[in-house]
Scaffold this motif. Structure first.
Motif, PDB file in Angstrom:
ATOM      1  N   THR A  41       0.829  -1.196   0.000  1.00  0.00           N
ATOM      2  CA  THR A  41       0.000   0.000   0.000  1.00  0.00           C
ATOM      3  C   THR A  41       0.866   1.251   0.000  1.00  0.00           C
ATOM      4  O   THR A  41       2.077   1.198   0.255  1.00  0.00           O
ATOM      5  N   SER A  42       0.262   2.383  -0.280  1.00  0.00           N
ATOM      6  CA  SER A  42       0.982   3.650  -0.267  1.00  0.00           C
ATOM      7  C   SER A  42       1.554   3.916   1.119  1.00  0.00           C
ATOM      8  O   SER A  42       0.869   3.752   2.126  1.00  0.00           O
ATOM      9  N   GLY A  43       2.820   4.307   1.163  1.00  0.00           N
ATOM     10  CA  GLY A  43       3.461   4.604   2.439  1.00  0.00           C
ATOM     11  C   GLY A  43       3.966   3.403   3.201  1.00  0.00           C
ATOM     12  O   GLY A  43       4.409   3.535   4.348  1.00  0.00           O
ATOM     13  N   SER A  44       3.946   2.227   2.575  1.00  0.00           N
ATOM     14  CA  SER A  44       4.358   1.012   3.281  1.00  0.00           C
ATOM     15  C   SER A  44       5.860   0.759   3.225  1.00  0.00           C
ATOM     16  O   SER A  44       6.349  -0.179   3.854  1.00  0.00           O
ATOM     17  N   VAL A 204      -1.311  -5.417 -12.608  1.00  0.00           N
ATOM     18  CA  VAL A 204       0.107  -5.499 -12.971  1.00  0.00           C
ATOM     19  C   VAL A 204       0.748  -6.725 -12.338  1.00  0.00           C
ATOM     20  O   VAL A 204       1.464  -7.487 -12.990  1.00  0.00           O
ATOM     21  N   ALA A 205       0.496  -6.929 -11.059  1.00  0.00           N
ATOM     22  CA  ALA A 205       1.125  -8.046 -10.348  1.00  0.00           C
ATOM     23  C   ALA A 205       0.759  -9.400 -10.945  1.00  0.00           C
ATOM     24  O   ALA A 205       1.567 -10.333 -10.924  1.00  0.00           O
ATOM     25  N   SER A 206      -0.438  -9.509 -11.502  1.00  0.00           N
ATOM     26  CA  SER A 206      -0.892 -10.792 -12.038  1.00  0.00           C
ATOM     27  C   SER A 206      -0.060 -11.261 -13.226  1.00  0.00           C
ATOM     28  O   SER A 206      -0.139 -12.424 -13.620  1.00  0.00           O
ATOM     29  N   GLN A 207       0.741 -10.384 -13.789  1.00  0.00           N
ATOM     30  CA  GLN A 207       1.563 -10.753 -14.941  1.00  0.00           C
ATOM     31  C   GLN A 207       2.949 -11.255 -14.528  1.00  0.00           C
ATOM     32  O   GLN A 207       3.814 -11.448 -15.379  1.00  0.00           O
ATOM     33  N   PHE A 208       3.138 -11.473 -13.243  1.00  0.00           N
ATOM     34  CA  PHE A 208       4.396 -12.001 -12.731  1.00  0.00           C
ATOM     35  C   PHE A 208       4.149 -13.358 -12.078  1.00  0.00           C
ATOM     36  O   PHE A 208       3.141 -13.546 -11.392  1.00  0.00           O
ATOM     37  N   SER A 209       5.080 -14.272 -12.279  1.00  0.00           N
ATOM     38  CA  SER A 209       4.934 -15.598 -11.674  1.00  0.00           C
ATOM     39  C   SER A 209       5.245 -15.568 -10.184  1.00  0.00           C
ATOM     40  O   SER A 209       4.760 -16.412  -9.434  1.00  0.00           O
ATOM     41  N   ARG A 210       6.049 -14.593  -9.755  1.00  0.00           N
ATOM     42  CA  ARG A 210       6.334 -14.452  -8.323  1.00  0.00           C
ATOM     43  C   ARG A 210       5.875 -13.080  -7.859  1.00  0.00           C
ATOM     44  O   ARG A 210       6.312 -12.050  -8.395  1.00  0.00           O
ATOM     45  N   VAL A 211       4.997 -13.070  -6.904  1.00  0.00           N
ATOM     46  CA  VAL A 211       4.480 -11.833  -6.327  1.00  0.00           C
ATOM     47  C   VAL A 211       4.755 -11.862  -4.828  1.00  0.00           C
ATOM     48  O   VAL A 211       4.411 -12.830  -4.150  1.00  0.00           O
ATOM     49  N   GLU A 212       5.383 -10.813  -4.322  1.00  0.00           N
ATOM     50  CA  GLU A 212       5.672 -10.707  -2.896  1.00  0.00           C
ATOM     51  C   GLU A 212       4.907  -9.529  -2.307  1.00  0.00           C
ATOM     52  O   GLU A 212       4.876  -8.445  -2.888  1.00  0.00           O
ATOM     53  N   ARG A 213       4.289  -9.745  -1.153  1.00  0.00           N
ATOM     54  CA  ARG A 213       3.619  -8.675  -0.431  1.00  0.00           C
ATOM     55  C   ARG A 213       4.581  -8.128   0.619  1.00  0.00           C
ATOM     56  O   ARG A 213       5.046  -8.868   1.480  1.00  0.00           O
ATOM     57  N   LEU A 214       4.866  -6.847   0.542  1.00  0.00           N
ATOM     58  CA  LEU A 214       5.842  -6.252   1.449  1.00  0.00           C
ATOM     59  C   LEU A 214       5.461  -6.486   2.909  1.00  0.00           C
ATOM     60  O   LEU A 214       6.327  -6.742   3.751  1.00  0.00           O
ATOM     61  N   ALA A 215       4.186  -6.424   3.212  1.00  0.00           N
ATOM     62  CA  ALA A 215       3.739  -6.598   4.603  1.00  0.00           C
ATOM     63  C   ALA A 215       4.067  -7.981   5.152  1.00  0.00           C
ATOM     64  O   ALA A 215       4.131  -8.168   6.366  1.00  0.00           O
ATOM     65  N   PHE A 217       6.924  -9.651   4.788  1.00  0.00           N
ATOM     66  CA  PHE A 217       8.299  -9.838   5.271  1.00  0.00           C
ATOM     67  C   PHE A 217       8.903  -8.568   5.867  1.00  0.00           C
ATOM     68  O   PHE A 217      10.020  -8.595   6.382  1.00  0.00           O
ATOM     69  N   ASN A 218       8.175  -7.463   5.811  1.00  0.00           N
ATOM     70  CA  ASN A 218       8.632  -6.239   6.454  1.00  0.00           C
ATOM     71  C   ASN A 218       7.970  -6.136   7.825  1.00  0.00           C
ATOM     72  O   ASN A 218       6.787  -5.825   7.933  1.00  0.00           O
ATOM     73  N   GLN A 219       8.734  -6.382   8.863  1.00  0.00           N
ATOM     74  CA  GLN A 219       8.178  -6.407  10.209  1.00  0.00           C
ATOM     75  C   GLN A 219       7.795  -5.024  10.719  1.00  0.00           C
ATOM     76  O   GLN A 219       7.166  -4.904  11.768  1.00  0.00           O
ATOM     77  N   ALA A 220       8.152  -3.981   9.950  1.00  0.00           N
ATOM     78  CA  ALA A 220       7.764  -2.626  10.329  1.00  0.00           C
ATOM     79  C   ALA A 220       6.390  -2.264   9.801  1.00  0.00           C
ATOM     80  O   ALA A 220       5.877  -1.183  10.086  1.00  0.00           O
ATOM     81  N   ALA A 221       5.780  -3.168   9.010  1.00  0.00           N
ATOM     82  CA  ALA A 221       4.465  -2.889   8.440  1.00  0.00           C
ATOM     83  C   ALA A 221       3.465  -2.593   9.542  1.00  0.00           C
ATOM     84  O   ALA A 221       3.424  -3.275  10.562  1.00  0.00           O
ATOM     85  N   THR A 222       2.634  -1.584   9.332  1.00  0.00           N
ATOM     86  CA  THR A 222       1.661  -1.199  10.355  1.00  0.00           C
ATOM     87  C   THR A 222       0.431  -2.080  10.285  1.00  0.00           C
ATOM     88  O   THR A 222       0.119  -2.681   9.265  1.00  0.00           O
ATOM     89  N   SER A 223      -0.257  -2.124  11.357  1.00  0.00           N
ATOM     90  CA  SER A 223      -1.471  -2.943  11.411  1.00  0.00           C
ATOM     91  C   SER A 223      -2.585  -2.370  10.557  1.00  0.00           C
ATOM     92  O   SER A 223      -3.580  -3.031  10.292  1.00  0.00           O
ATOM     93  N   THR A 224      -2.400  -1.118  10.094  1.00  0.00           N
ATOM     94  CA  THR A 224      -3.432  -0.493   9.264  1.00  0.00           C
ATOM     95  C   THR A 224      -3.213  -0.739   7.789  1.00  0.00           C
ATOM     96  O   THR A 224      -4.009  -0.303   6.973  1.00  0.00           O
ATOM     97  N   THR A 226      -3.394  -2.311   4.263  1.00  0.00           N
ATOM     98  CA  THR A 226      -4.459  -3.056   3.634  1.00  0.00           C
ATOM     99  C   THR A 226      -3.918  -4.372   3.074  1.00  0.00           C
ATOM    100  O   THR A 226      -2.988  -4.368   2.287  1.00  0.00           O
ATOM    101  N   PRO A 227      -4.438  -5.534   3.477  1.00  0.00           N
ATOM    102  CA  PRO A 227      -3.945  -6.802   2.949  1.00  0.00           C
ATOM    103  C   PRO A 227      -4.148  -6.875   1.458  1.00  0.00           C
ATOM    104  O   PRO A 227      -5.115  -6.342   0.923  1.00  0.00           O
ATOM    105  N   TYR A 228      -3.215  -7.545   0.786  1.00  0.00           N
ATOM    106  CA  TYR A 228      -3.319  -7.717  -0.657  1.00  0.00           C
ATOM    107  C   TYR A 228      -3.594  -9.163  -0.948  1.00  0.00           C
ATOM    108  O   TYR A 228      -2.930 -10.049  -0.435  1.00  0.00           O
ATOM    109  N   SER A 229      -4.577  -9.441  -1.739  1.00  0.00           N
ATOM    110  CA  SER A 229      -4.921 -10.834  -2.000  1.00  0.00           C
ATOM    111  C   SER A 229      -5.307 -11.031  -3.464  1.00  0.00           C
ATOM    112  O   SER A 229      -6.128 -10.307  -3.989  1.00  0.00           O
TER     113      SER A 229
END
Length: 233
Positions: A41-44, A204-215, A217-224, A226-229
């Motif tokens: 998400t923005s600011g993540s 955009v992400a759907s065109q990649f075979s590997r997609v990583e969500r920053l939240a 593996f980034n332990q600094a991600a805030t609880s606010t 938005t999950p990406y699915s």
């Protein structure tokens, strides 16, 4: 080139004097030639991660290894030279020079690498992003989307070994978005270039075979955040 981030931590001081941790990443890596979409998400912290990977921003702790070379402890001029020769970067803010034409901006990007500027390649790449008739236009004479396409051509023209792209399709319409993605993915595949592309859209992400969500593996991600699915790991 492979990319390995190990125990990366980066924090900034807020206007109130408090410390805000942006990145806290135990481990993240890409193999040589791999193409990965990084979603957040923005600011993540997506742009900060790219800047750390490129050696533009120095982490507070941890190591960044690119192609087997640790760049974290390099002196800044050495790190800048390493980046100019081996890493391509599509900036979200474009970073085009206003006094130069589209073609000159691409050629100038080439001049910072160890390879001689290739005018034919610069023209070819600008044509492939739909700007063959805008070679001699300055940034002020181009739309935001056209400026973004110039920045993509510039990053690819220096034939990098690692390509980092920060929302490279955010300001372009559907057909041009697809053309940019296909150009980057095809060029990287043909030249065994590692690609890390930041995006916030599932399209955009759907065109990649590997997609990583920053939240994830980034332990600094805030609880606010938005999950990406989209049904991918």
């Amino acid at each position: 080139m492979s990319l390995i981030l190990n125990q990366i931590r980066k924090a900034y001081v807020t206007p109130t004097g408090a410390e805000q941790v942006i990145l806290d990443i135990p481990a993240f890596s890409l193999d040589q030639g791999e193409q990965v979409a990084l979603v957040g998400t923005s600011g993540s912290g997506k742009t900060t991660l790219l800047n750390v990977a490129a050696g533009i921003t120095t982490p507070d702790s941890g190591t960044v290894t690119v192609g087997g070379v640790e760049i974290t402890r390099m002196l800044e001029p050495v790190r800048d030279r390493f980046r100019s020769e081996r890493i391509g970067y599509v900036f979200q803010t474009f970073n085009l020079l206003g006094a130069f034409t589209a073609l000159e901006n691409v050629l100038l990007g080439m001049s910072f690498s160890s390879q001689p500027a290739n005018r034919h390649l610069a023209i070819e790449l600008l044509g492939r992003v739909g700007l063959g008739d805008r070679l001699h236009y300055r940034p002020s004479q181009l739309s935001v989307g056209q400026q973004q396409r110039v920045s993509v051509a510039r990053a690819l023209a220096k034939t990098p070994r690692l390509l980092l792209a920060d929302e490279p399709t955010a300001n372009v319409d559907g057909p041009n978005q697809q053309a940019i993605l296909e150009l980057m993915q095809t060029t990287c595949r043909e030249n065994n270039v590692t690609l890390l592309l930041v995006t916030h859209t599932s399209e955009v992400a759907s065109q990649f075979s590997r997609v990583e969500r920053l939240a994830n593996f980034n332990q600094a991600a805030t609880s606010t955040s938005t999950p990406y699915s989209m049904g991918v790991n």
